[in-house]
Design a protein around this motif. Structure first.
Motif, short mmCIF file in Angstrom:
data_model
loop_
_atom_site.label_atom_id
_atom_site.label_comp_id
_atom_site.label_asym_id
_atom_site.label_seq_id
_atom_site.Cartn_x
_atom_site.Cartn_y
_atom_site.Cartn_z
N PRO A 118 0.80 -1.23 0.00
CA PRO A 118 0.00 0.00 0.00
C PRO A 118 0.83 1.28 0.00
CG PRO A 118 -0.08 -1.03 2.14
CD PRO A 118 0.64 -1.98 1.23
N GLU A 119 2.03 1.26 0.58
CA GLU A 119 2.79 2.49 0.71
C GLU A 119 3.93 2.61 -0.30
OE1 GLU A 119 4.76 -0.65 2.87
OE2 GLU A 119 2.76 0.09 3.18
N LEU A 120 4.08 1.64 -1.19
CA LEU A 120 5.17 1.65 -2.14
C LEU A 120 4.77 2.32 -3.46
CD1 LEU A 120 6.62 -1.95 -1.72
CD2 LEU A 120 7.39 0.15 -0.64
N THR A 121 5.74 2.89 -4.13
CA THR A 121 5.49 3.45 -5.46
C THR A 121 5.56 2.32 -6.49
OG1 THR A 121 7.83 3.87 -5.88
CG2 THR A 121 6.57 5.63 -4.79
N LYS A 122 5.19 2.64 -7.72
CA LYS A 122 5.22 1.62 -8.77
C LYS A 122 6.63 1.12 -9.02
CE LYS A 122 1.07 2.86 -11.24
NZ LYS A 122 0.45 3.16 -12.54
N ASP A 123 7.62 1.99 -8.96
CA ASP A 123 9.00 1.57 -9.16
C ASP A 123 9.46 0.62 -8.06
OD1 ASP A 123 9.25 3.08 -11.47
OD2 ASP A 123 10.02 4.83 -10.39
N GLU A 124 9.07 0.91 -6.83
CA GLU A 124 9.44 0.04 -5.72
C GLU A 124 8.75 -1.32 -5.82
OE1 GLU A 124 10.28 3.33 -2.22
OE2 GLU A 124 8.23 2.70 -2.61
#
Length: 59
Positions: A37-43
């Motif tokens: 939920p808290e990660l970006t798409k790159d992560e």
């Protein structure tokens, strides 16, 4: 009459396939949101890449 039934069946089948792929797409997107939920798409991409490289290294 036969061509009418064939056409009607093809339309029903096309709608069924469309909603099947739509359901898979929406479910996959929600699953990503629930797991990260808290990660970006790159992560998220990096996490998937690491997980896949670990599985191939074990075999």
């Amino acid at each position: 009459m036969n061509k009418g039934f064939l056409f009607f069946g093809a339309v029903i089948f096309a709608v069924y396939i469309y909603f099947t792929y739509w359901n898979i797409y929406v479910s996959h997107r929600k699953q990503k949101e629930n797991h990260y939920p808290e990660l970006t798409k790159d992560e998220i991409f990096e996490e998937y890449e690491e997980a896949n490289s670990d599985e191939t290294a074990e075999k």
